[in-house]
Motif scaffolding. Structure first.
Motif, PDB file in Angstrom:
ATOM      1  N   HIS A  36     -14.424 -13.580   3.527  1.00  0.00           N
ATOM      2  CA  HIS A  36     -13.702 -12.571   2.758  1.00  0.00           C
ATOM      3  C   HIS A  36     -14.036 -12.608   1.276  1.00  0.00           C
ATOM      4  O   HIS A  36     -13.966 -11.592   0.598  1.00  0.00           O
ATOM      5  CB  HIS A  36     -12.189 -12.726   2.970  1.00  0.00           C
ATOM      6  CG  HIS A  36     -11.641 -14.038   2.488  1.00  0.00           C
ATOM      7  ND1 HIS A  36     -11.695 -15.182   3.245  1.00  0.00           N
ATOM      8  CD2 HIS A  36     -11.043 -14.387   1.316  1.00  0.00           C
ATOM      9  CE1 HIS A  36     -11.135 -16.180   2.575  1.00  0.00           C
ATOM     10  NE2 HIS A  36     -10.744 -15.725   1.406  1.00  0.00           N
ATOM     11  N   GLU A  37     -14.411 -13.777   0.739  1.00  0.00           N
ATOM     12  CA  GLU A  37     -14.806 -13.826  -0.658  1.00  0.00           C
ATOM     13  C   GLU A  37     -16.063 -13.002  -0.897  1.00  0.00           C
ATOM     14  O   GLU A  37     -16.163 -12.260  -1.886  1.00  0.00           O
ATOM     15  CB  GLU A  37     -15.035 -15.268  -1.121  1.00  0.00           C
ATOM     16  CG  GLU A  37     -13.786 -16.122  -1.217  1.00  0.00           C
ATOM     17  CD  GLU A  37     -13.492 -16.844   0.075  1.00  0.00           C
ATOM     18  OE1 GLU A  37     -14.211 -16.568   1.074  1.00  0.00           O
ATOM     19  OE2 GLU A  37     -12.552 -17.660   0.116  1.00  0.00           O
ATOM     20  N   VAL A 311      -2.542   1.723   4.350  1.00  0.00           N
ATOM     21  CA  VAL A 311      -2.103   0.734   3.360  1.00  0.00           C
ATOM     22  C   VAL A 311      -1.330  -0.396   4.035  1.00  0.00           C
ATOM     23  O   VAL A 311      -1.589  -1.583   3.782  1.00  0.00           O
ATOM     24  CB  VAL A 311      -1.248   1.411   2.271  1.00  0.00           C
ATOM     25  CG1 VAL A 311      -0.616   0.370   1.365  1.00  0.00           C
ATOM     26  CG2 VAL A 311      -2.105   2.368   1.447  1.00  0.00           C
ATOM     27  N   ILE A 312      -0.389  -0.047   4.895  1.00  0.00           N
ATOM     28  CA  ILE A 312       0.409  -1.080   5.571  1.00  0.00           C
ATOM     29  C   ILE A 312      -0.468  -1.929   6.473  1.00  0.00           C
ATOM     30  O   ILE A 312      -0.366  -3.167   6.502  1.00  0.00           O
ATOM     31  CB  ILE A 312       1.557  -0.436   6.370  1.00  0.00           C
ATOM     32  CG1 ILE A 312       2.478   0.361   5.439  1.00  0.00           C
ATOM     33  CG2 ILE A 312       2.348  -1.502   7.104  1.00  0.00           C
ATOM     34  CD1 ILE A 312       3.099  -0.454   4.329  1.00  0.00           C
ATOM     35  N   GLY A 313      -1.346  -1.289   7.241  1.00  0.00           N
ATOM     36  CA  GLY A 313      -2.238  -2.044   8.113  1.00  0.00           C
ATOM     37  C   GLY A 313      -3.170  -2.957   7.336  1.00  0.00           C
ATOM     38  O   GLY A 313      -3.393  -4.110   7.724  1.00  0.00           O
ATOM     39  N   ALA A 318      -5.001  -8.224   5.533  1.00  0.00           N
ATOM     40  CA  ALA A 318      -5.670  -8.993   4.477  1.00  0.00           C
ATOM     41  C   ALA A 318      -4.890  -9.036   3.174  1.00  0.00           C
ATOM     42  O   ALA A 318      -5.486  -9.207   2.109  1.00  0.00           O
ATOM     43  CB  ALA A 318      -7.070  -8.435   4.223  1.00  0.00           C
ATOM     44  N   GLY A 319      -3.579  -8.856   3.208  1.00  0.00           N
ATOM     45  CA  GLY A 319      -2.781  -8.998   2.002  1.00  0.00           C
ATOM     46  C   GLY A 319      -3.035  -7.876   1.000  1.00  0.00           C
ATOM     47  O   GLY A 319      -3.315  -6.733   1.356  1.00  0.00           O
ATOM     48  N   GLY A 322      -6.442  -6.205   1.206  1.00  0.00           N
ATOM     49  CA  GLY A 322      -6.514  -5.256   2.309  1.00  0.00           C
ATOM     50  C   GLY A 322      -5.822  -3.942   1.984  1.00  0.00           C
ATOM     51  O   GLY A 322      -6.306  -2.869   2.361  1.00  0.00           O
ATOM     52  N   ALA A 323      -4.690  -4.005   1.266  1.00  0.00           N
ATOM     53  CA  ALA A 323      -3.993  -2.781   0.879  1.00  0.00           C
ATOM     54  C   ALA A 323      -4.823  -1.946  -0.086  1.00  0.00           C
ATOM     55  O   ALA A 323      -4.800  -0.714  -0.042  1.00  0.00           O
ATOM     56  CB  ALA A 323      -2.641  -3.133   0.246  1.00  0.00           C
ATOM     57  N   VAL A 324      -5.576  -2.613  -0.964  1.00  0.00           N
ATOM     58  CA  VAL A 324      -6.425  -1.900  -1.919  1.00  0.00           C
ATOM     59  C   VAL A 324      -7.623  -1.273  -1.217  1.00  0.00           C
ATOM     60  O   VAL A 324      -8.017  -0.139  -1.504  1.00  0.00           O
ATOM     61  CB  VAL A 324      -6.881  -2.853  -3.038  1.00  0.00           C
ATOM     62  CG1 VAL A 324      -7.892  -2.162  -3.953  1.00  0.00           C
ATOM     63  CG2 VAL A 324      -5.684  -3.335  -3.849  1.00  0.00           C
ATOM     64  N   VAL A 325      -8.221  -2.006  -0.277  1.00  0.00           N
ATOM     65  CA  VAL A 325      -9.471  -1.576   0.355  1.00  0.00           C
ATOM     66  C   VAL A 325      -9.226  -0.569   1.473  1.00  0.00           C
ATOM     67  O   VAL A 325     -10.114   0.229   1.791  1.00  0.00           O
ATOM     68  CB  VAL A 325     -10.230  -2.811   0.897  1.00  0.00           C
ATOM     69  CG1 VAL A 325     -11.453  -2.403   1.704  1.00  0.00           C
ATOM     70  CG2 VAL A 325     -10.644  -3.716  -0.253  1.00  0.00           C
ATOM     71  N   ALA A 326      -8.034  -0.566   2.066  1.00  0.00           N
ATOM     72  CA  ALA A 326      -7.797   0.192   3.296  1.00  0.00           C
ATOM     73  C   ALA A 326      -8.082   1.678   3.138  1.00  0.00           C
ATOM     74  O   ALA A 326      -8.816   2.269   3.939  1.00  0.00           O
ATOM     75  CB  ALA A 326      -6.355  -0.024   3.759  1.00  0.00           C
ATOM     76  N   VAL A 327      -7.526   2.310   2.114  1.00  0.00           N
ATOM     77  CA  VAL A 327      -7.674   3.762   1.978  1.00  0.00           C
ATOM     78  C   VAL A 327      -9.119   4.172   1.701  1.00  0.00           C
ATOM     79  O   VAL A 327      -9.631   5.091   2.354  1.00  0.00           O
ATOM     80  CB  VAL A 327      -6.716   4.302   0.899  1.00  0.00           C
ATOM     81  CG1 VAL A 327      -6.948   5.792   0.662  1.00  0.00           C
ATOM     82  CG2 VAL A 327      -5.272   4.080   1.322  1.00  0.00           C
TER      83      VAL A 327
END
Length: 351
Positions: A36-37, A311-313, A318-319, A322-327
């Motif tokens: 993930h890094e 966003v929730i998924g 991934a915390g 993950g919320a930033v990257v999801a959309v």
């Protein structure tokens, strides 16, 4: 030999293909979770490239491209460090007054809770403070170990940022050549479709990145001006918090403004805090009905329900990252799908 019902055959065909796709997706997310890094560094490198590459392209008309990339990158670093320094100095300058205001504010909150309609027993608040002190003293070793592990996490974050800058240098300098080389490694029949998908993905990603930065900057300006007008302490740091929180659609801005409301409650009392809570609704309406449709509708065509679920998924998977990257990830996948299904609607622009 009995014949299998055609409907069952079709369902079975879809089922095993769905299982195969699910296995591939699971393996991809497992690999991203393992590294993930690296994934975060590449994502940040693409974000930096999307923002700074137009500047590097303009500077490249006046100087060699290597110098243009260096000027754009180091200039942005100096600008970001300057803003952070300004915010730090503003917070440090308010420190003396903040301690007094927060002390008085906490006393006001206690008196407010003791009155109607709450009528909280004063001994309850005193007992709560003593329990917090006992907890901190009894768990001192755990808190110290947490702080030490936090230092380790800080080293990881710095490493990710350094790797992101390293990647962005090459993305800005020769990203086109890198993409052409990748396409050349593919079978001849797949190159055209991969090229179409890549152009659509990059166009959507750059549009989303530049749009969300504009939306976040506008929100931060509105919040900063409102907090300054209300004389809420730490207005500049809270505006910066609003800027970064806006990168998480739908929920980021309310969370940042909730923090501002807590600060306003402690420093200025419940009336100012209520005004800040109203500001949450106003900023949300401006962001949802004005900024997003005007700035990002051409780049991101997702229903608000899809955005919320993404966003929730992403946060569950991934915390915060993950919320930033999801959309943007979902937006890119949808644009690639549209470009491949309707290739004539995809403009042949180079990213």
């Amino acid at each position: 030999m009995p014949r299998v019902n055609p409907t069952l055959q079709t369902a079975a065909a879809y089922a095993w293909r769905s299982l195969a796709v699910g296995a591939v997706v699971y393996a991809a997310f497992a690999a991203l979770g393992r590294f993930h890094e690296v994934a975060a560094a590449v994502f940040l490198g693409l974000v930096v490239t999307a923002v700074l590459r137009p500047i590097a392209d303009v500077l490249a008309r006046l100087m060699p491209r290597s110098f243009a990339v260096a000027v754009a990158l180091f200039g942005s670093i100096v600008l970001v460090l300057g803003v952070l320094t300004l915010v730090g100095e503003a917070a440090a300058g308010e420190r003396a007054g903040l301690e007094r205001e927060f002390g008085d504010g906490l006393d006001r909150i206690e008196h407010w809770l003791e009155g109607p309609p709450f009528r909280l027993n004063p001994r309850t608040l005193d007992d709560l403070q003593s329990r917090i002190g006992q907890y901190l003293s009894s768990h001192r070793s755990a808190l110290i170990s947490t702080a030490v592990s936090g230092v380790g996490r800080l080293v990881e974050v710095v490493t990710v940022f350094v790797l992101a800058l390293f990647c962005s240098v090459f993305f800005m300098h020769s990203g086109d050549r890198q993409w052409d080389w990748f396409c050349d490694q593919l079978p001849q029949k797949a190159r055209a479709r991969v090229a179409i998908a890549g152009r659509a993905a990059w166009r959507t990603f750059t549009g989303y990145t530049r749009g969300i930065i504009l939306v976040a900057g506008t929100n931060a300006v509105f919040v900063g001006l409102a907090l300054f007008a209300l004389r809420v302490p730490l207005a500049l740091p809270l505006a910066l918090l609003e800027f970064f929180a806006a990168f998480i659609p739908l929920i980021g801005s309310p969370i940042a403004l909730a923090v501002a409301a807590v600060v306003a409650l402690a420093a200025k009392g419940p009336i100012v805090a209520a005004v800040v809570l109203v500001l949450i609704v106003v900023i949300g309406q401006i962001e949802g009905h004005v900024l997003h449709p005007l700035v990002m509708s051409w780049a991101v065509r997702l229903h608000p329900v899809v955005v919320a679920l993404s966003v929730i998924g992403g946060a569950i998977a991934a915390g915060v990252l993950g919320a930033v990257v999801a959309v943007p990830l979902v937006s890119v996948l949808w644009s690639v799908r549209q470009a491949l299904v309707h290739p004539g609607e995809s403009a042949p622009t180079k990213g």
